[in-house]
Scaffold this motif. Structure first.
Motif, PDB file in Angstrom:
ATOM      1  N   LYS A  22     -35.340 -26.247  -8.156  1.00 56.65           N
ATOM      2  CA  LYS A  22     -35.419 -27.602  -7.586  1.00 56.65           C
ATOM      3  C   LYS A  22     -35.275 -27.576  -6.071  1.00 56.65           C
ATOM      4  O   LYS A  22     -35.127 -28.601  -5.443  1.00 56.65           O
ATOM      5  CB  LYS A  22     -34.348 -28.491  -8.196  1.00 56.65           C
ATOM      6  CG  LYS A  22     -34.535 -28.723  -9.675  1.00 56.65           C
ATOM      7  CD  LYS A  22     -33.482 -29.629 -10.224  1.00 56.65           C
ATOM      8  CE  LYS A  22     -33.697 -29.837 -11.707  1.00 56.65           C
ATOM      9  NZ  LYS A  22     -32.655 -30.699 -12.266  1.00 56.65           N
ATOM     10  N   PHE A  23     -35.270 -26.376  -5.522  1.00 53.06           N
ATOM     11  CA  PHE A  23     -35.163 -26.103  -4.089  1.00 53.06           C
ATOM     12  C   PHE A  23     -33.794 -26.473  -3.504  1.00 53.06           C
ATOM     13  O   PHE A  23     -33.645 -26.734  -2.311  1.00 53.06           O
ATOM     14  CB  PHE A  23     -36.304 -26.769  -3.301  1.00 53.06           C
ATOM     15  CG  PHE A  23     -36.894 -25.831  -2.293  1.00 53.06           C
ATOM     16  CD1 PHE A  23     -36.672 -26.013  -0.948  1.00 53.06           C
ATOM     17  CD2 PHE A  23     -37.640 -24.734  -2.697  1.00 53.06           C
ATOM     18  CE1 PHE A  23     -37.195 -25.139  -0.012  1.00 53.06           C
ATOM     19  CE2 PHE A  23     -38.171 -23.859  -1.780  1.00 53.06           C
ATOM     20  CZ  PHE A  23     -37.948 -24.069  -0.425  1.00 53.06           C
ATOM     21  N   THR A  24     -32.775 -26.485  -4.351  1.00 49.16           N
ATOM     22  CA  THR A  24     -31.399 -26.685  -3.910  1.00 49.16           C
ATOM     23  C   THR A  24     -30.879 -25.384  -3.319  1.00 49.16           C
ATOM     24  O   THR A  24     -31.086 -24.311  -3.891  1.00 49.16           O
ATOM     25  CB  THR A  24     -30.509 -27.094  -5.101  1.00 49.16           C
ATOM     26  OG1 THR A  24     -31.070 -28.259  -5.699  1.00 49.16           O
ATOM     27  CG2 THR A  24     -29.085 -27.371  -4.671  1.00 49.16           C
ATOM     28  N   LEU A  25     -30.205 -25.469  -2.185  1.00 48.03           N
ATOM     29  CA  LEU A  25     -29.686 -24.284  -1.510  1.00 48.03           C
ATOM     30  C   LEU A  25     -28.575 -23.639  -2.337  1.00 48.03           C
ATOM     31  O   LEU A  25     -27.587 -24.277  -2.672  1.00 48.03           O
ATOM     32  CB  LEU A  25     -29.153 -24.669  -0.125  1.00 48.03           C
ATOM     33  CG  LEU A  25     -28.685 -23.542   0.763  1.00 48.03           C
ATOM     34  CD1 LEU A  25     -29.846 -22.621   1.127  1.00 48.03           C
ATOM     35  CD2 LEU A  25     -28.048 -24.101   2.024  1.00 48.03           C
ATOM     36  N   LEU A  26     -28.747 -22.364  -2.683  1.00 45.99           N
ATOM     37  CA  LEU A  26     -27.748 -21.605  -3.429  1.00 45.99           C
ATOM     38  C   LEU A  26     -26.928 -20.717  -2.508  1.00 45.99           C
ATOM     39  O   LEU A  26     -25.722 -20.570  -2.686  1.00 45.99           O
ATOM     40  CB  LEU A  26     -28.418 -20.726  -4.486  1.00 45.99           C
ATOM     41  CG  LEU A  26     -29.229 -21.437  -5.559  1.00 45.99           C
ATOM     42  CD1 LEU A  26     -29.937 -20.418  -6.431  1.00 45.99           C
ATOM     43  CD2 LEU A  26     -28.338 -22.337  -6.389  1.00 45.99           C
ATOM     44  N   ALA A  27     -27.588 -20.094  -1.543  1.00 46.97           N
ATOM     45  CA  ALA A  27     -26.909 -19.188  -0.617  1.00 46.97           C
ATOM     46  C   ALA A  27     -27.632 -19.200   0.720  1.00 46.97           C
ATOM     47  O   ALA A  27     -28.845 -19.365   0.783  1.00 46.97           O
ATOM     48  CB  ALA A  27     -26.890 -17.771  -1.183  1.00 46.97           C
TER      49      ALA A  27
END
Length: 67
Positions: A22-27
Motif C-alpha cells: 500500500k506504499f506505507t513506509l516500513l523502513a
C-alpha cells in the motif's frame, strides 16, 4: 514490498526507503547503516541481498522486491 533509493543533498546522506504493497513506509535508513532498521522490521537476514540491490539501483527508481 518496494525499495526506493533517495539521493541526499549537501551534508544529508543517501537513504533507502522500504515500503509495503500500500506504499506505507516500513523502513527508512542510510545506505551505510541499515542494521537497526532492517532488524526492526524482521529483514536483518536479508541485509546483504537488499544492499546489493540498492548498489545498482538508480536514485528515484522504485523496485518491487519479492521477499
Amino acid at each position: 514490498m518496494y525499495i526506493l533509493k533517495v539521493k541526499g543533498v549537501a551534508k544529508i546522506p543517501d537513504y533507502v526507503q522500504l515500503r509495503d504493497e500500500k506504499f506505507t513506509l516500513l523502513a527508512y535508513f542510510r545506505i551505510d547503516r541499515p542494521e537497526k532498521a532492517l532488524d526492526k522490521i524482521g529483514l536483518g537476514d536479508k541485509q546483504e541481498y537488499i544492499l546489493n540491490l540498492v548498489k545498482d539501483l538508480p536514485f528515484g527508481k522504485i523496485l518491487k522486491l519479492d521477499i
